[in-house]
Design a protein around this motif. Structure first.
Motif, mmCIF file in Angstrom:
data_model
loop_
_atom_site.group_PDB
_atom_site.id
_atom_site.type_symbol
_atom_site.label_atom_id
_atom_site.label_comp_id
_atom_site.label_asym_id
_atom_site.label_seq_id
_atom_site.Cartn_x
_atom_site.Cartn_y
_atom_site.Cartn_z
ATOM 1 N N PHE A 34 0.826 -1.199 0.000
ATOM 2 C CA PHE A 34 0.000 0.000 0.000
ATOM 3 C C PHE A 34 0.870 1.263 0.000
ATOM 4 C CE2 PHE A 34 -3.951 -2.068 2.111
ATOM 5 C CZ PHE A 34 -4.288 -2.647 0.906
ATOM 6 N N LEU A 35 1.970 1.249 0.731
ATOM 7 C CA LEU A 35 2.874 2.400 0.752
ATOM 8 C C LEU A 35 3.517 2.629 -0.611
ATOM 9 C CD1 LEU A 35 4.566 2.027 4.252
ATOM 10 C CD2 LEU A 35 2.923 3.747 3.523
ATOM 11 N N ILE A 36 3.871 1.553 -1.299
ATOM 12 C CA ILE A 36 4.436 1.677 -2.647
ATOM 13 C C ILE A 36 3.403 2.269 -3.592
ATOM 14 C CG2 ILE A 36 5.248 0.358 -4.651
ATOM 15 C CD1 ILE A 36 6.581 -1.570 -2.613
ATOM 16 N N LEU A 37 2.180 1.741 -3.563
ATOM 17 C CA LEU A 37 1.124 2.269 -4.430
ATOM 18 C C LEU A 37 0.812 3.725 -4.103
ATOM 19 C CD1 LEU A 37 -1.327 -0.761 -4.556
ATOM 20 C CD2 LEU A 37 0.168 0.057 -6.379
ATOM 21 N N ALA A 38 0.777 4.058 -2.822
ATOM 22 C CA ALA A 38 0.497 5.437 -2.410
ATOM 23 C C ALA A 38 1.611 6.379 -2.887
ATOM 24 C CB ALA A 38 0.341 5.521 -0.896
ATOM 25 N N ALA A 39 2.857 5.945 -2.779
ATOM 26 C CA ALA A 39 3.973 6.778 -3.240
ATOM 27 C C ALA A 39 3.919 6.980 -4.756
ATOM 28 C CB ALA A 39 5.299 6.145 -2.840
ATOM 29 N N LEU A 79 3.525 10.603 -6.525
ATOM 30 C CA LEU A 79 4.631 11.139 -7.317
ATOM 31 C C LEU A 79 4.340 11.300 -8.806
ATOM 32 C CD1 LEU A 79 7.569 9.178 -5.672
ATOM 33 C CD2 LEU A 79 6.989 11.591 -5.364
ATOM 34 N N TYR A 80 3.435 10.510 -9.353
ATOM 35 C CA TYR A 80 3.216 10.553 -10.805
ATOM 36 C C TYR A 80 1.821 11.037 -11.135
ATOM 37 C CZ TYR A 80 7.537 7.994 -11.020
ATOM 38 O OH TYR A 80 8.839 7.631 -10.889
ATOM 39 N N LEU A 109 -5.780 9.676 -0.648
ATOM 40 C CA LEU A 109 -5.066 8.636 0.089
ATOM 41 C C LEU A 109 -5.735 8.324 1.426
ATOM 42 C CD1 LEU A 109 -1.407 9.654 -0.762
ATOM 43 C CD2 LEU A 109 -2.603 7.586 -1.506
ATOM 44 N N LEU A 110 -6.215 9.346 2.102
ATOM 45 C CA LEU A 110 -6.946 9.113 3.358
ATOM 46 C C LEU A 110 -8.246 8.343 3.101
ATOM 47 C CD1 LEU A 110 -6.431 12.471 5.264
ATOM 48 C CD2 LEU A 110 -5.566 10.219 5.909
ATOM 49 N N LEU A 111 -8.935 8.711 2.032
ATOM 50 C CA LEU A 111 -10.161 8.001 1.680
ATOM 51 C C LEU A 111 -9.870 6.548 1.310
ATOM 52 C CD1 LEU A 111 -13.215 8.057 1.163
ATOM 53 C CD2 LEU A 111 -12.690 8.786 -1.173
ATOM 54 N N ALA A 112 -8.800 6.306 0.563
ATOM 55 C CA ALA A 112 -8.430 4.937 0.193
ATOM 56 C C ALA A 112 -8.127 4.094 1.430
ATOM 57 C CB ALA A 112 -7.228 4.944 -0.750
ATOM 58 N N PHE A 113 -7.396 4.663 2.369
ATOM 59 C CA PHE A 113 -7.073 3.949 3.605
ATOM 60 C C PHE A 113 -8.326 3.671 4.426
ATOM 61 C CE2 PHE A 113 -6.126 4.260 8.167
ATOM 62 C CZ PHE A 113 -5.353 3.111 8.312
#
Length: 103
Positions: free
Chosen positions: A19-24, A28-29, A46-50
């Motif tokens: 999840f951290l990789i996907l969030a980054a 970034l892109y 990101l907060l909504l996804a979490f």
């Protein structure tokens, strides 16, 4: 807190690195434009996804049919939580392109 209540969160802990990789990658892109509106939008997404992932983990764990085995609730919760996380980020990615292109 008993062990049963903590079980759905185990999926979140196990998937946290992914999840951290996907969030980054989401954050970034693409690299441009970088402005306050985008930072706010990305933070909210990101907060909504979490939050949606966590809610779906508990919901699916609670409604899993345990006649398929003791591990099935955890498998279902992990699958549903991952799908919800990806769905929110994918929707946010395309919505961000549409909304922030005009800004």
């Amino acid at each position: 807190m008993n062990n049963v209540a903590a079980m759905p969160a185990l999926a979140l802990v196990l998937f946290a690195p992914w999840f951290l990789i996907l969030a980054a990658l989401y954050w970034l892109y693409p690299r441009q434009p970088r402005n306050v509106a985008r930072a706010r939008f990305d933070s909210a997404a990101l907060l909504l996804a979490f939050a949606a992932c966590l809610a779906s983990l508990y919901w699916s764990f609670g409604f899993a049919d345990r006649s398929h085995g003791q591990l099935w609730p955890q498998i279902l919760a992990t699958s549903v939580g991952y799908g919800v996380f990806l769905a929110v980020l994918t929707t946010a990615f395309f919505l961000r392109r549409k909304l922030l292109a005009s800004a």
